[in-house]
Design a protein around this motif. Structure first.
Motif, PDB file in Angstrom:
ATOM      1  N   GLU A  54      20.770  46.152  60.752  1.00 31.62           N
ATOM      2  CA  GLU A  54      19.190  47.663  61.481  1.00 31.62           C
ATOM      3  C   GLU A  54      18.214  46.461  62.375  1.00 31.62           C
ATOM      4  O   GLU A  54      18.213  46.893  63.603  1.00 31.62           O
ATOM      5  CB  GLU A  54      18.548  48.263  60.719  1.00 31.62           C
ATOM      6  CG  GLU A  54      19.478  49.244  60.222  1.00 31.62           C
ATOM      7  CD  GLU A  54      20.315  50.198  61.198  1.00 31.62           C
ATOM      8  OE1 GLU A  54      19.557  50.521  62.291  1.00 31.62           O
ATOM      9  OE2 GLU A  54      21.743  49.916  61.399  1.00 31.62           O
ATOM     10  N   ARG A 100      20.115  45.438  65.025  1.00 32.12           N
ATOM     11  CA  ARG A 100      20.711  46.412  65.649  1.00 32.12           C
ATOM     12  C   ARG A 100      19.592  46.610  67.250  1.00 32.12           C
ATOM     13  O   ARG A 100      20.195  46.934  68.469  1.00 32.12           O
ATOM     14  CB  ARG A 100      21.337  47.396  64.912  1.00 32.12           C
ATOM     15  CG  ARG A 100      21.900  47.442  64.806  1.00 32.12           C
ATOM     16  CD  ARG A 100      22.543  48.612  63.952  1.00 32.12           C
ATOM     17  NE  ARG A 100      24.468  48.447  63.150  1.00 32.12           N
ATOM     18  CZ  ARG A 100      25.456  48.360  63.212  1.00 32.12           C
ATOM     19  NH1 ARG A 100      25.850  48.506  65.078  1.00 32.12           N
ATOM     20  NH2 ARG A 100      26.279  48.442  62.864  1.00 32.12           N
ATOM     21  N   SER A 112      30.227  43.508  60.577  1.00 38.57           N
ATOM     22  CA  SER A 112      30.417  44.806  60.837  1.00 38.57           C
ATOM     23  C   SER A 112      30.022  44.905  62.352  1.00 38.57           C
ATOM     24  O   SER A 112      30.350  45.285  63.270  1.00 38.57           O
ATOM     25  CB  SER A 112      29.731  46.341  59.978  1.00 38.57           C
ATOM     26  OG  SER A 112      28.822  45.258  59.754  1.00 38.57           O
ATOM     27  N   LEU A 113      28.409  43.673  62.076  1.00 38.28           N
ATOM     28  CA  LEU A 113      28.218  44.170  63.733  1.00 38.28           C
ATOM     29  C   LEU A 113      28.774  43.732  64.998  1.00 38.28           C
ATOM     30  O   LEU A 113      29.063  43.954  66.406  1.00 38.28           O
ATOM     31  CB  LEU A 113      26.768  43.859  63.758  1.00 38.28           C
ATOM     32  CG  LEU A 113      26.097  43.766  62.889  1.00 38.28           C
ATOM     33  CD1 LEU A 113      24.584  43.014  63.087  1.00 38.28           C
ATOM     34  CD2 LEU A 113      25.371  45.259  63.447  1.00 38.28           C
ATOM     35  N   ARG A 114      29.975  42.536  64.851  1.00 35.75           N
ATOM     36  CA  ARG A 114      30.690  42.578  65.928  1.00 35.75           C
ATOM     37  C   ARG A 114      31.797  43.471  65.916  1.00 35.75           C
ATOM     38  O   ARG A 114      31.903  43.010  67.156  1.00 35.75           O
ATOM     39  CB  ARG A 114      31.840  40.886  65.211  1.00 35.75           C
ATOM     40  CG  ARG A 114      31.136  39.847  64.799  1.00 35.75           C
ATOM     41  CD  ARG A 114      31.862  38.400  64.392  1.00 35.75           C
ATOM     42  NE  ARG A 114      31.258  37.209  64.577  1.00 35.75           N
ATOM     43  CZ  ARG A 114      30.205  36.461  65.195  1.00 35.75           C
ATOM     44  NH1 ARG A 114      30.702  36.777  66.024  1.00 35.75           N
ATOM     45  NH2 ARG A 114      30.474  35.130  64.811  1.00 35.75           N
ATOM     46  N   VAL A 115      32.076  44.081  64.992  1.00 40.01           N
ATOM     47  CA  VAL A 115      33.143  45.377  65.829  1.00 40.01           C
ATOM     48  C   VAL A 115      32.609  45.795  67.118  1.00 40.01           C
ATOM     49  O   VAL A 115      33.029  46.004  67.977  1.00 40.01           O
ATOM     50  CB  VAL A 115      33.308  46.819  64.669  1.00 40.01           C
ATOM     51  CG1 VAL A 115      34.682  47.171  65.380  1.00 40.01           C
ATOM     52  CG2 VAL A 115      33.740  45.503  63.491  1.00 40.01           C
ATOM     53  N   ASP A 116      31.421  46.679  67.004  1.00 37.82           N
ATOM     54  CA  ASP A 116      30.656  46.822  68.094  1.00 37.82           C
ATOM     55  C   ASP A 116      29.905  45.784  68.812  1.00 37.82           C
ATOM     56  O   ASP A 116      29.887  46.575  69.824  1.00 37.82           O
ATOM     57  CB  ASP A 116      29.404  48.061  67.460  1.00 37.82           C
ATOM     58  CG  ASP A 116      30.145  49.294  66.396  1.00 37.82           C
ATOM     59  OD1 ASP A 116      31.080  49.424  66.882  1.00 37.82           O
ATOM     60  OD2 ASP A 116      29.272  49.414  66.041  1.00 37.82           O
ATOM     61  N   HIS A 117      30.094  44.629  68.960  1.00 36.98           N
ATOM     62  CA  HIS A 117      29.463  43.757  69.236  1.00 36.98           C
ATOM     63  C   HIS A 117      30.393  42.390  69.519  1.00 36.98           C
ATOM     64  O   HIS A 117      29.699  41.354  69.082  1.00 36.98           O
ATOM     65  CB  HIS A 117      27.619  43.757  69.264  1.00 36.98           C
ATOM     66  CG  HIS A 117      26.996  44.843  69.461  1.00 36.98           C
ATOM     67  ND1 HIS A 117      26.324  45.372  70.724  1.00 36.98           N
ATOM     68  CD2 HIS A 117      26.421  45.706  68.064  1.00 36.98           C
ATOM     69  CE1 HIS A 117      25.658  46.662  69.806  1.00 36.98           C
ATOM     70  NE2 HIS A 117      25.292  46.629  68.573  1.00 36.98           N
TER      71      HIS A 117
END
Length: 228
Positions: free
Chosen positions: A45, A48, A72-77
């Motif tokens: 977080e 994020r 998981s962060l790479r999925v949105d970024h």
């Protein structure tokens, strides 16, 4: 902005301003230095919160933590860039190649060979930085300064590794600028364009000596969380 990390936006802004000011003092373009926000031990977080401010380049010390936090962060970024900056064990080479965009801790022949083999298996080539023990401190990782030229040639010419630059951590008790200047000279001799040097306490001095990347953690994210 994640509610638990309102300080990150203001602290990230201050660091960006200081980098820009240091570049101006050194007669360098403000965009010539990349900030690597070192998020080791801080939760996803917190990352994020930095991403919400438009920052996309981060540094982690441990491969396992990097995998858990950033997959998981790479999925949105998808523009996120991850640097591995901690000492790397040879048995983690394949995991490192899989997760990192830049590995900053190449410092011995055995690791160089392991990374070459891992890249062949994974079909992926993160950029590599040779970590130089610029103060020749026995307790620190990094290739000794007397062996650095030969090691760089081994990695590039014999093993064909994508070595893009150098990294160092100068002795804490010394004036860092002569150490940074020495690393810049070494990079220049080999035509290497990336200089990762300078952290929260000395990144402005590093910029004055030619750093292209500075690694800042505490000044952005705060102190490391206490172990659970």
């Amino acid at each position: 902005m994640p509610q638990d990390f309102p300080h990150i936006a203001s602290q990230l802004g201050r660091i960006r301003d200081r980098i820009a000011e240091a570049c101006l003092r050194a007669n360098r373009p403000p965009g010539s230095v990349t900030l690597v926000a070192v998020s080791k031990t801080h939760p996803a977080e917190a990352v994020r919160a930095a991403l919400a401010c438009g920052h996309a380049t981060f540094g982690e010390n441990r491969v396992q933590e990097a995998e858990q936090k950033f997959t998981s962060l790479r999925v949105d970024h998808p523009d996120l860039r991850l640097h591995l900056i901690g000492a790397l064990q040879t048995n983690k080479a394949r995991d490192a190649v899989r997760v990192a965009d830049v590995i900053e801790s190449l410092d011995r022949p055995k690791l160089a060979t392991a990374l070459r083999d891992a890249m062949a298996r994974e079909g992926r080539q993160p950029r590599l930085l040779v970590q130089v023990n610029i103060g020749d401190e026995p307790q620190k990782a990094g290739v000794p300064t007397a062996e650095a030229d030969a090691f760089i040639r081994l990695c590039r010419e014999d093993l064909g590794l994508p070595v893009a630059g150098l990294m160092c951590i100068p002795p804490v008790e010394d004036d860092p600028r002569p150490h940074f200047a020495r690393l810049a000279d070494l990079a220049g001799r080999h035509g290497l364009g990336i200089l990762s040097m300078g952290m929260s306490n000395d990144f402005e001095a590093a910029i004055a000596e030619g750093a292209t990347h500075v690694r800042v953690g505490t000044a952005i994210f705060g102190g490391r969380p206490a172990p659970a």
